[in-house]
Structures are given as C-alpha cells and as structure tokens.
Scaffold this motif. Structure first.
Motif, PDB file in Angstrom:
ATOM      1  N   GLY A  69      49.962  40.543  35.593  1.00  0.00           N
ATOM      2  CA  GLY A  69      51.203  40.335  36.324  1.00  0.00           C
ATOM      3  C   GLY A  69      51.391  41.264  37.492  1.00  0.00           C
ATOM      4  N   ILE A  70      50.589  42.338  37.550  1.00  0.00           N
ATOM      5  CA  ILE A  70      50.639  43.243  38.698  1.00  0.00           C
ATOM      6  C   ILE A  70      49.232  43.578  39.205  1.00  0.00           C
ATOM      7  CG2 ILE A  70      50.719  45.355  37.294  1.00  0.00           C
ATOM      8  CD1 ILE A  70      52.700  46.486  39.419  1.00  0.00           C
ATOM      9  N   ALA A  71      48.242  43.655  38.297  1.00  0.00           N
ATOM     10  CA  ALA A  71      46.897  44.054  38.692  1.00  0.00           C
ATOM     11  C   ALA A  71      45.990  42.877  39.021  1.00  0.00           C
ATOM     12  CB  ALA A  71      46.256  44.885  37.573  1.00  0.00           C
ATOM     13  N   ASP A  72      46.465  41.654  38.795  1.00  0.00           N
ATOM     14  CA  ASP A  72      45.702  40.459  39.173  1.00  0.00           C
ATOM     15  C   ASP A  72      46.612  39.464  39.891  1.00  0.00           C
ATOM     16  OD1 ASP A  72      43.592  38.703  39.456  1.00  0.00           O
ATOM     17  OD2 ASP A  72      43.847  37.811  37.469  1.00  0.00           O
ATOM     18  N   SER A  73      47.477  39.995  40.736  1.00  0.00           N
ATOM     19  CA  SER A  73      48.385  39.158  41.519  1.00  0.00           C
ATOM     20  C   SER A  73      47.819  38.960  42.928  1.00  0.00           C
ATOM     21  CB  SER A  73      49.758  39.839  41.640  1.00  0.00           C
ATOM     22  OG  SER A  73      50.251  40.229  40.393  1.00  0.00           O
ATOM     23  N   PHE A  74      48.013  37.750  43.468  1.00  0.00           N
ATOM     24  CA  PHE A  74      47.788  37.493  44.896  1.00  0.00           C
ATOM     25  C   PHE A  74      46.395  37.939  45.342  1.00  0.00           C
ATOM     26  CE2 PHE A  74      52.214  39.294  44.308  1.00  0.00           C
ATOM     27  CZ  PHE A  74      52.765  38.092  43.900  1.00  0.00           C
ATOM     28  N   ARG A  75      45.392  37.369  44.705  1.00  0.00           N
ATOM     29  CA  ARG A  75      44.009  37.783  44.954  1.00  0.00           C
ATOM     30  C   ARG A  75      43.593  37.674  46.411  1.00  0.00           C
ATOM     31  NH1 ARG A  75      40.875  34.753  39.940  1.00  0.00           N
ATOM     32  NH2 ARG A  75      41.774  36.010  38.227  1.00  0.00           N
ATOM     33  N   ALA A  76      44.206  36.780  47.157  1.00  0.00           N
ATOM     34  CA  ALA A  76      43.810  36.576  48.551  1.00  0.00           C
ATOM     35  C   ALA A  76      44.423  37.594  49.501  1.00  0.00           C
ATOM     36  CB  ALA A  76      44.197  35.165  49.002  1.00  0.00           C
ATOM     37  N   SER A  77      45.253  38.495  49.004  1.00  0.00           N
ATOM     38  CA  SER A  77      45.975  39.422  49.875  1.00  0.00           C
ATOM     39  C   SER A  77      45.421  40.833  49.776  1.00  0.00           C
ATOM     40  CB  SER A  77      47.467  39.438  49.525  1.00  0.00           C
ATOM     41  OG  SER A  77      48.123  40.431  50.282  1.00  0.00           O
ATOM     42  N   SER A  78      44.695  41.252  50.795  1.00  0.00           N
ATOM     43  CA  SER A  78      44.197  42.629  50.821  1.00  0.00           C
ATOM     44  C   SER A  78      45.341  43.623  50.975  1.00  0.00           C
ATOM     45  CB  SER A  78      43.180  42.809  51.951  1.00  0.00           C
ATOM     46  OG  SER A  78      43.767  42.524  53.209  1.00  0.00           O
ATOM     47  N   TYR A  89      48.279  43.417  49.600  1.00  0.00           N
ATOM     48  CA  TYR A  89      48.843  43.652  48.273  1.00  0.00           C
ATOM     49  C   TYR A  89      47.959  44.625  47.486  1.00  0.00           C
ATOM     50  CZ  TYR A  89      50.487  43.085  43.532  1.00  0.00           C
ATOM     51  OH  TYR A  89      50.961  43.348  42.273  1.00  0.00           O
ATOM     52  N   LEU A  90      46.648  44.426  47.564  1.00  0.00           N
ATOM     53  CA  LEU A  90      45.719  45.345  46.911  1.00  0.00           C
ATOM     54  C   LEU A  90      45.928  46.766  47.422  1.00  0.00           C
ATOM     55  CD1 LEU A  90      43.249  46.194  45.275  1.00  0.00           C
ATOM     56  CD2 LEU A  90      41.813  45.314  47.129  1.00  0.00           C
ATOM     57  N   HIS A  91      46.144  46.904  48.716  1.00  0.00           N
ATOM     58  CA  HIS A  91      46.364  48.221  49.305  1.00  0.00           C
ATOM     59  C   HIS A  91      47.634  48.853  48.758  1.00  0.00           C
ATOM     60  CE1 HIS A  91      46.789  50.798  53.184  1.00  0.00           C
ATOM     61  NE2 HIS A  91      45.984  51.390  52.324  1.00  0.00           N
ATOM     62  N   LEU A  92      48.664  48.058  48.561  1.00  0.00           N
ATOM     63  CA  LEU A  92      49.926  48.554  48.025  1.00  0.00           C
ATOM     64  C   LEU A  92      49.757  49.068  46.599  1.00  0.00           C
ATOM     65  CD1 LEU A  92      53.103  48.777  48.126  1.00  0.00           C
ATOM     66  CD2 LEU A  92      53.130  46.423  47.250  1.00  0.00           C
ATOM     67  N   HIS A  97      39.460  50.313  42.260  1.00  0.00           N
ATOM     68  CA  HIS A  97      40.607  51.134  42.640  1.00  0.00           C
ATOM     69  C   HIS A  97      40.212  52.153  43.702  1.00  0.00           C
ATOM     70  CE1 HIS A  97      38.423  53.474  39.649  1.00  0.00           C
ATOM     71  NE2 HIS A  97      39.053  54.554  40.074  1.00  0.00           N
ATOM     72  N   ASP A  98      41.222  52.832  44.245  1.00  0.00           N
ATOM     73  CA  ASP A  98      40.967  53.876  45.233  1.00  0.00           C
ATOM     74  C   ASP A  98      41.420  55.229  44.703  1.00  0.00           C
ATOM     75  OD1 ASP A  98      43.743  54.236  45.748  1.00  0.00           O
ATOM     76  OD2 ASP A  98      43.726  52.760  47.357  1.00  0.00           O
ATOM     77  N   ASP A  99      41.234  56.262  45.505  1.00  0.00           N
ATOM     78  CA  ASP A  99      41.509  57.627  45.049  1.00  0.00           C
ATOM     79  C   ASP A  99      42.968  58.042  45.190  1.00  0.00           C
ATOM     80  OD1 ASP A  99      38.912  58.075  44.298  1.00  0.00           O
ATOM     81  OD2 ASP A  99      38.318  58.996  46.186  1.00  0.00           O
TER      82      ASP A  99
END
Length: 236
Positions: A90-99, A101-104, A162-164
């Motif tokens: 619900g938060i970690a696999d949302s909106f896969r096409a949006s980089s 969102y991933l950045h957020l 994930h990032d640092d």
C-alpha cells in the motif's frame, strides 16, 4: 490544541484488502484524537487546501496509477509537514510507473522470493516464507520500534530497492537457495523512516494480509509510526 487530522487513502489492487486493512486502524486514530477522513482514490492529493490541513496521510494503495497533479500535491504536503505512512504494497508498491513517487518514499518493492518450485501450487502461499524481522541498533532506540524484539513471520518477505536517505529501523535477510539466481544473502529494509522537507515518512513492509497486520509487533509498529509521522510543524 487543534484536533489533528488524518487522511486515509485506500484503493488499488484488491488482493491486499485495502478497505478491511485500513478499517483495522481507524479506531486507533480516533482514540488518539484524530479527525479521520477516508478517501477511496488519490484524487484528494490534488486538493491543496485539504492537504494543507492534513496532519497525517495513511495510504493503502497497491500498484495503481497516480496523476502528476496528485503526486505533486502529495509531495508538496509532505515537504510542508504532513506525515505519510503505510504498510506493505500500500506504500512500498504503489504507482510503479512514477519515479518521483519512488524518490519520495525512498524504497520500492522489487519482489518477494518464493518457495522451492516443487512446493508451489499457484496461490499466494507460494510466496509465504518463514523469515525474521530484525531490529537495528537505530531501531532499538527509535520511538517506533523501541522495546520490540526481533520477530518471526510466515508471509511475503519483501525485497526492497532503496537509497541511503532512509533510516532503517528493521531489516530482513533473503537467503541463497539453489532455485534462486542470486549468489549471497541480501538484506532489505523492513521498516524505515525518511525525513522529507518538514515531513516524516514511515514505511512498514510486513502487512500482506489481515492476520499479519494483527501480529502484535507489526500492529504496534504501524500504530507508533502513525503517531511519529504526524505533523510536527504548524499548518500554514
């Protein structure tokens, strides 16, 4: 003190039972003094006035899509101090096409390794593996996870990219198995926080099903995460 406002946004893939899952936590929010608004889509994210008055967003939207205006509204609200939290897909696999969102969020589901091929029967249980969620040194001191011991689950074990900039409160390690292509164990964050502007983000990766959400440690982490993520600066 003004009443805190929580916005619960749910939808997306029905396999994670977004309605039933979020309903589990509405009493907790109300008991802790939140005025709760529930929305069945991400349209509300594009409502700048509504988002500016929201102290906490609890999102349960697996996969799905988000418009540029909706994502911009969510991001702006978090930067301004709105808390953002959720669990599992619900938060970690949302909106896969949006980089963006991933950045957020700072981490994204990549896979959940499965059982040995001969043990698979085509159902969700093919990906239910026994694994341990281990609290990190940071997690043992953090308000969200302090006092929680390492705990075992038999459910989907998220492999997360994930990032640092994430502060990892708990991890889980994917072992090597003969049927998998990787060559050494891989450790993924299982619970993390992220500071974004004036906002706080909390992600808890366990939570595939209602029984997992009812696990005492999982539920405690999610509930504490809601309180911790809630706005700490005054809304303008």
């Amino acid at each position: 003190m003004a009443q805190r406002r929580a916005l619960v946004v749910r939808g997306g893939w029905e396999g994670h039972r977004p309605v039933e899952a979020t309903e589990l936590f509405l009493p907790f929010l109300e008991e802790n003094g939140y005025a709760v608004r529930v929305e069945e889509s991400t349209d509300v994210y594009a409502d700048a006035d509504a988002m500016a008055q929201t102290d906490l967003v609890v999102q349960c939207v697996t996969m799905s899509e988000i418009s540029a205006a909706q994502l911009a509204g969510l991001g702006a609200a978090v930067v301004a101090g709105t808390g953002f939290t959720g669990w599992h897909g619900g938060i970690a696999d949302s909106f896969r096409a949006s980089s963006d969102y991933l950045h957020l969020v700072g981490g994204q589901f990549a896979t959940h390794p499965g059982k040995e091929p001969c043990e698979r029967h085509g159902g969700a249980e093919d990906n239910f593996l026994p694994h341990t969620v281990r609290i990190t040194d940071l997690g043992r001191e953090h308000p969200i996870t302090a006092g929680i011991e390492d705990f075992d689950l038999v459910t989907e074990q998220y492999w997360v990219l994930h990032d640092d900039l994430v502060d990892v409160l708990a991890t889980t390690t994917h072992p090597t198995r003969p049927w998998h292509p990787w060559h050494r164990p891989v450790t993924s964050p299982a619970i993390w926080t992220r500071l974004w502007g004036a906002g706080r983000i909390v992600v808890t990766t366990p939570g595939h099903s209602l029984d997992v959400l009812a696990h005492p440690s999982v539920r405690t982490v999610i509930e504490r995460g809601m309180l911790w993520a809630t706005r700490t600066v005054s809304a303008s």
